[in-house]
Motif scaffolding. Structure first.
Motif, short mmCIF file in Angstrom:
data_model
loop_
_atom_site.label_atom_id
_atom_site.label_comp_id
_atom_site.label_asym_id
_atom_site.label_seq_id
_atom_site.Cartn_x
_atom_site.Cartn_y
_atom_site.Cartn_z
N PHE A 29 69.71 -29.20 -32.25
CA PHE A 29 69.42 -29.49 -33.65
C PHE A 29 68.91 -30.91 -33.80
O PHE A 29 69.47 -31.84 -33.21
N VAL A 30 67.86 -31.09 -34.62
CA VAL A 30 67.23 -32.40 -34.82
C VAL A 30 67.04 -32.62 -36.31
O VAL A 30 66.56 -31.72 -37.02
N SER A 31 67.40 -33.82 -36.78
CA SER A 31 67.21 -34.13 -38.20
C SER A 31 67.06 -35.63 -38.39
O SER A 31 67.61 -36.43 -37.63
N GLY A 32 66.36 -36.01 -39.43
CA GLY A 32 66.19 -37.42 -39.79
C GLY A 32 67.09 -37.80 -40.94
O GLY A 32 66.67 -38.57 -41.79
N VAL A 33 68.33 -37.29 -40.98
CA VAL A 33 69.25 -37.58 -42.08
C VAL A 33 69.61 -39.06 -42.10
O VAL A 33 69.55 -39.75 -41.09
#
Length: 94
Positions: A29-33
């Motif tokens: 999983f990848v996110s720019g949160v």
């Protein structure tokens, strides 16, 4: 940025992660949160993932070297800390 790599997530956790993250591969999983959201997600993972999930979490930080790595349970890749720098050990295959 937050990257989560797991050996095997519980279905409920995986479903929740799909709300916040892109899943380019199964259990990756990848996110720019933002940092505050990243901390909330990490706390959620620690509360809801058993050790056999084998979770490795990569979070960007403003301090050198620019990231931190945390784990939940045993993971497929081993971590090494060398002079304060966290590294993932990659074994060579012949």
């Amino acid at each position: 940025m937050l990257v989560v790599v797991a050996n095997n997530l519980p279905p409920a956790v995986r479903g929740r992660m799909k709300l916040w993250f892109v899943e380019p591969r199964t259990n990756v999983f990848v996110s720019g949160v933002k940092d505050s959201v990243a901390k909330t997600v990490i706390d959620y993972l620690y509360q809801h993932c058993p050790p056999e999930s084998g979770v490795m979490i990569f979070r960007s930080t403003s301090r050198p070297p620019g990231y931190e790595i945390r784990t939940i349970g045993p993971t497929k890749k081993k971590l090494l800390e060398l002079s304060g720098l966290q590294l993932v050990i990659e074994t060579l295959k012949n």
